[in-house]
Design a protein around this motif. Structure first.
Motif, PDB file in Angstrom:
ATOM      1  N   GLY A  81      -1.177   6.147   1.647  1.00  0.00           N
ATOM      2  CA  GLY A  81      -0.161   5.631   0.844  1.00  0.00           C
ATOM      3  C   GLY A  81      -0.855   5.541  -0.567  1.00  0.00           C
ATOM      4  O   GLY A  81      -1.821   5.334  -0.794  1.00  0.00           O
ATOM      5  N   MET A  82      -0.059   5.779  -1.856  1.00  0.00           N
ATOM      6  CA  MET A  82      -0.406   5.879  -2.966  1.00  0.00           C
ATOM      7  C   MET A  82       0.645   5.183  -3.976  1.00  0.00           C
ATOM      8  O   MET A  82       1.727   5.047  -3.901  1.00  0.00           O
ATOM      9  CB  MET A  82      -0.343   7.446  -3.615  1.00  0.00           C
ATOM     10  N   VAL A  83      -0.071   4.177  -4.705  1.00  0.00           N
ATOM     11  CA  VAL A  83       0.524   3.497  -5.814  1.00  0.00           C
ATOM     12  C   VAL A  83      -0.009   4.171  -7.034  1.00  0.00           C
ATOM     13  O   VAL A  83      -1.031   3.997  -7.481  1.00  0.00           O
ATOM     14  CB  VAL A  83       0.313   2.011  -5.728  1.00  0.00           C
ATOM     15  N   PHE A  84       1.026   4.862  -7.917  1.00  0.00           N
ATOM     16  CA  PHE A  84       0.675   5.402  -9.163  1.00  0.00           C
ATOM     17  C   PHE A  84       0.726   4.523 -10.172  1.00  0.00           C
ATOM     18  O   PHE A  84       1.347   3.353 -10.100  1.00  0.00           O
ATOM     19  CB  PHE A  84       1.501   6.742  -9.285  1.00  0.00           C
ATOM     20  N   GLN A  85      -0.144   4.794 -11.306  1.00  0.00           N
ATOM     21  CA  GLN A  85      -0.314   3.973 -12.433  1.00  0.00           C
ATOM     22  C   GLN A  85       1.071   3.378 -13.006  1.00  0.00           C
ATOM     23  O   GLN A  85       1.376   2.093 -13.188  1.00  0.00           O
ATOM     24  CB  GLN A  85      -1.004   4.547 -13.610  1.00  0.00           C
ATOM     25  N   GLY A  86       2.095   4.346 -13.255  1.00  0.00           N
ATOM     26  CA  GLY A  86       3.346   3.872 -13.726  1.00  0.00           C
ATOM     27  C   GLY A  86       4.266   3.433 -12.678  1.00  0.00           C
ATOM     28  O   GLY A  86       5.424   3.266 -13.038  1.00  0.00           O
ATOM     29  N   GLY A  87       3.940   3.346 -11.377  1.00  0.00           N
ATOM     30  CA  GLY A  87       4.918   3.146 -10.478  1.00  0.00           C
ATOM     31  C   GLY A  87       5.535   4.642  -9.734  1.00  0.00           C
ATOM     32  O   GLY A  87       5.583   4.682  -8.516  1.00  0.00           O
ATOM     33  N   ALA A  88       6.007   5.320 -10.870  1.00  0.00           N
ATOM     34  CA  ALA A  88       6.552   6.627 -10.547  1.00  0.00           C
ATOM     35  C   ALA A  88       7.660   6.580  -9.416  1.00  0.00           C
ATOM     36  O   ALA A  88       7.920   7.414  -8.806  1.00  0.00           O
ATOM     37  CB  ALA A  88       5.413   7.546  -9.848  1.00  0.00           C
ATOM     38  N   LEU A  89       8.680   5.832  -9.646  1.00  0.00           N
ATOM     39  CA  LEU A  89       9.779   5.748  -8.963  1.00  0.00           C
ATOM     40  C   LEU A  89      10.783   6.685  -9.416  1.00  0.00           C
ATOM     41  O   LEU A  89      10.662   7.010 -10.680  1.00  0.00           O
ATOM     42  CB  LEU A  89      10.363   4.180  -9.006  1.00  0.00           C
ATOM     43  N   PHE A  90      11.555   6.969  -8.439  1.00  0.00           N
ATOM     44  CA  PHE A  90      12.728   8.013  -8.954  1.00  0.00           C
ATOM     45  C   PHE A  90      13.890   7.206  -9.786  1.00  0.00           C
ATOM     46  O   PHE A  90      14.534   6.251  -9.102  1.00  0.00           O
ATOM     47  CB  PHE A  90      13.129   8.741  -7.753  1.00  0.00           C
ATOM     48  N   ALA A 152       4.627   3.091  -0.831  1.00  0.00           N
ATOM     49  CA  ALA A 152       3.449   3.216  -0.234  1.00  0.00           C
ATOM     50  C   ALA A 152       3.159   3.167   1.134  1.00  0.00           C
ATOM     51  O   ALA A 152       2.444   3.815   1.853  1.00  0.00           O
ATOM     52  CB  ALA A 152       2.249   2.866  -1.318  1.00  0.00           C
ATOM     53  N   ILE A 153       3.796   1.978   1.685  1.00  0.00           N
ATOM     54  CA  ILE A 153       3.416   1.610   2.854  1.00  0.00           C
ATOM     55  C   ILE A 153       4.379   1.925   4.004  1.00  0.00           C
ATOM     56  O   ILE A 153       4.327   1.636   4.989  1.00  0.00           O
ATOM     57  CB  ILE A 153       3.003   0.153   3.143  1.00  0.00           C
ATOM     58  N   ALA A 154       5.400   2.661   3.541  1.00  0.00           N
ATOM     59  CA  ALA A 154       6.554   2.980   4.431  1.00  0.00           C
ATOM     60  C   ALA A 154       5.964   3.663   5.644  1.00  0.00           C
ATOM     61  O   ALA A 154       6.734   3.641   6.602  1.00  0.00           O
ATOM     62  CB  ALA A 154       7.712   3.727   3.478  1.00  0.00           C
ATOM     63  N   ASN A 156       3.386   3.583   7.215  1.00  0.00           N
ATOM     64  CA  ASN A 156       2.284   2.752   7.953  1.00  0.00           C
ATOM     65  C   ASN A 156       0.852   3.351   7.894  1.00  0.00           C
ATOM     66  O   ASN A 156       0.544   3.782   8.805  1.00  0.00           O
ATOM     67  CB  ASN A 156       2.715   2.610   9.358  1.00  0.00           C
ATOM     68  N   PRO A 157       0.544   3.643   6.334  1.00  0.00           N
ATOM     69  CA  PRO A 157      -0.786   4.362   6.177  1.00  0.00           C
ATOM     70  C   PRO A 157      -2.127   3.635   6.672  1.00  0.00           C
ATOM     71  O   PRO A 157      -2.021   2.310   6.762  1.00  0.00           O
ATOM     72  CB  PRO A 157      -0.846   4.471   4.524  1.00  0.00           C
ATOM     73  N   LYS A 158      -3.042   4.410   6.920  1.00  0.00           N
ATOM     74  CA  LYS A 158      -4.234   3.856   7.215  1.00  0.00           C
ATOM     75  C   LYS A 158      -5.158   3.551   5.956  1.00  0.00           C
ATOM     76  O   LYS A 158      -6.078   2.955   5.953  1.00  0.00           O
ATOM     77  CB  LYS A 158      -5.119   4.743   8.248  1.00  0.00           C
ATOM     78  N   TYR A 159      -4.800   4.445   4.750  1.00  0.00           N
ATOM     79  CA  TYR A 159      -5.491   4.346   3.756  1.00  0.00           C
ATOM     80  C   TYR A 159      -4.306   4.231   2.446  1.00  0.00           C
ATOM     81  O   TYR A 159      -3.558   4.761   2.594  1.00  0.00           O
ATOM     82  CB  TYR A 159      -6.181   5.622   3.497  1.00  0.00           C
ATOM     83  N   LEU A 160      -4.848   3.351   1.485  1.00  0.00           N
ATOM     84  CA  LEU A 160      -3.962   3.204   0.606  1.00  0.00           C
ATOM     85  C   LEU A 160      -4.826   3.222  -0.699  1.00  0.00           C
ATOM     86  O   LEU A 160      -5.862   2.717  -1.036  1.00  0.00           O
ATOM     87  CB  LEU A 160      -3.279   1.662   0.422  1.00  0.00           C
ATOM     88  N   PHE A 161      -4.149   4.020  -1.831  1.00  0.00           N
ATOM     89  CA  PHE A 161      -5.015   4.095  -2.855  1.00  0.00           C
ATOM     90  C   PHE A 161      -4.175   3.839  -3.906  1.00  0.00           C
ATOM     91  O   PHE A 161      -2.809   3.926  -4.092  1.00  0.00           O
ATOM     92  CB  PHE A 161      -5.103   5.659  -3.188  1.00  0.00           C
ATOM     93  N   CYS A 162      -4.366   3.023  -4.899  1.00  0.00           N
ATOM     94  CA  CYS A 162      -3.783   2.373  -6.194  1.00  0.00           C
ATOM     95  C   CYS A 162      -4.427   2.751  -7.513  1.00  0.00           C
ATOM     96  O   CYS A 162      -5.724   2.322  -7.711  1.00  0.00           O
ATOM     97  CB  CYS A 162      -3.831   0.857  -6.043  1.00  0.00           C
ATOM     98  N   ASP A 163      -3.840   3.488  -8.366  1.00  0.00           N
ATOM     99  CA  ASP A 163      -4.625   3.979  -9.454  1.00  0.00           C
ATOM    100  C   ASP A 163      -3.987   2.875 -10.725  1.00  0.00           C
ATOM    101  O   ASP A 163      -2.529   2.991 -11.014  1.00  0.00           O
ATOM    102  CB  ASP A 163      -3.968   5.295 -10.028  1.00  0.00           C
ATOM    103  N   GLU A 164      -4.601   2.006 -11.166  1.00  0.00           N
ATOM    104  CA  GLU A 164      -4.388   1.146 -12.274  1.00  0.00           C
ATOM    105  C   GLU A 164      -3.145   0.439 -12.014  1.00  0.00           C
ATOM    106  O   GLU A 164      -1.894   0.543 -12.695  1.00  0.00           O
ATOM    107  CB  GLU A 164      -4.248   1.909 -13.610  1.00  0.00           C
ATOM    108  N   PRO A 165      -2.928  -0.224 -10.966  1.00  0.00           N
ATOM    109  CA  PRO A 165      -1.724  -0.856 -10.395  1.00  0.00           C
ATOM    110  C   PRO A 165      -1.153  -2.097 -11.332  1.00  0.00           C
ATOM    111  O   PRO A 165       0.017  -2.337 -11.180  1.00  0.00           O
ATOM    112  CB  PRO A 165      -1.874  -1.376  -9.099  1.00  0.00           C
ATOM    113  N   ASN A 166      -1.720  -2.545 -11.980  1.00  0.00           N
ATOM    114  CA  ASN A 166      -1.524  -3.528 -13.019  1.00  0.00           C
ATOM    115  C   ASN A 166      -1.183  -3.166 -14.486  1.00  0.00           C
ATOM    116  O   ASN A 166      -0.971  -3.913 -15.504  1.00  0.00           O
ATOM    117  CB  ASN A 166      -2.449  -4.801 -13.166  1.00  0.00           C
ATOM    118  N   SER A 167      -1.308  -2.030 -14.729  1.00  0.00           N
ATOM    119  CA  SER A 167      -0.937  -1.219 -15.760  1.00  0.00           C
ATOM    120  C   SER A 167       0.282  -1.699 -16.659  1.00  0.00           C
ATOM    121  O   SER A 167       1.463  -1.614 -15.862  1.00  0.00           O
ATOM    122  CB  SER A 167      -1.171   0.196 -15.803  1.00  0.00           C
ATOM    123  N   GLY A 168       0.401  -2.397 -17.820  1.00  0.00           N
ATOM    124  CA  GLY A 168       1.703  -2.412 -18.458  1.00  0.00           C
ATOM    125  C   GLY A 168       2.251  -4.016 -17.924  1.00  0.00           C
ATOM    126  O   GLY A 168       3.375  -4.142 -18.665  1.00  0.00           O
TER     127      GLY A 168
END
Length: 250
Positions: A81-90, A152-154, A156-168
């Motif tokens: 699962g990946m949480v991008f810096q800006g959220g990157a929602l559609f 990111a958890i939809a 059910n990942p084993k691994y979660l990566f978060c790039d600057e999740p608190n940015s902004g």
């Protein structure tokens, strides 16, 4: 668990990562910290397999990423699962649709199963049902980050990566996001790696902290140990924030 062994990465002859080794443990919030340009983002992307490394090994439990074929890598990425810096929602898709997107792409779930999984994930990040039909532009920045975490958890990942999740985000909201990521990490026993320069995050959830300086591992330890270290480079990084200089002096 993810283990990096003697990792090197360069771009056009410029060595960005030099002999980096680290272990990121399951069920813990593992933070990578460092100044801008230190190499922490390159390290994160290398671990993800987005950059081909020059030398070294990257192990996902008993699987060596550097020895995998293309099909194996694709299969493994479904566990990430990946949480991008800006959220990157559609922007043109609702909150519910954003979380359902990876389920549509990578699963054969029925519509009912997808709906149940989306609701489960959104409820776990404290998004109320009235917000499910809203669009990203209609919710706050903090809610957008929570939706990004739900997406990111939809799978059910084993691994979660978060790039600057608190940015902004403001400090209070940032703390909420930190605690949420930590709570989900423990509940689902994921291997979570967070790339950040925020000392608040380090103090709040830094169960394992890797400090990168000029492409090298400069220090590693816990949130408790970082305030007591005599490592000059780490202290220079910490003391850039006067609050932590005061904390260290107590």
């Amino acid at each position: 668990m993810i283990e990096v062994k003697n990792l090197y990465k360069s771009f056009e002859g410029n060595e960005v990562l030099k002999n980096v080794s680290a272990t990121f443990e399951n069920g813990k919030t593992n933070l990578i910290i460092g100044r801008s340009g230190s190499g922490k983002t390159v390290l994160l992307k290398s671990i993800l397999g987005l950059f081909e490394i020059d030398k070294g090994e990257i192990w996902y439990n008993d699987r060596n990423l550097t020895q995998m074929g293309e099909k194996e890598v694709k299969r493994m990425r479904r566990e990430i699962g990946m949480v991008f810096q800006g959220g990157a929602l559609f922007d043109s898709i609702s909150v519910e649709g954003n979380v359902r997107f990876p389920l549509d792409m990578f699963t054969r779930m029925s519509s009912k199963e997808k709906k149940e999984r989306v609701e489960f994930c959104l409820e776990h990040v404290n998004i109320e049902k009235h917000a499910f039909s809203l669009f990203p532009s209609e919710i706050s920045g903090g809610m957008q980050k929570r939706v990004a975490i739900a997406r990111a958890i939809a799978l059910n990942p084993k691994y979660l990566f978060c790039d600057e999740p608190n940015s902004g985000l403001d400090p209070e909201t940032a703390t909420v996001i930190d605690k949420l990521i930590q709570s989900l990490t423990k509940e689902f026993q994921m291997t979570t790696i967070i790339n950040t320069h925020d000392m608040n995050s380090v103090i709040e959830i830094g169960e394992s902290v890797l400090f990168i300086s000029k492409g090298e591992k400069g220090w590693e330890g816990t949130k408790h140990e970082i305030l007591k270290t005599d490592n000059k480079k780490v202290n220079d990084f910490i003391f850039a924030n006067k609050l932590y200089a005061q904390m260290k002096g107590k």
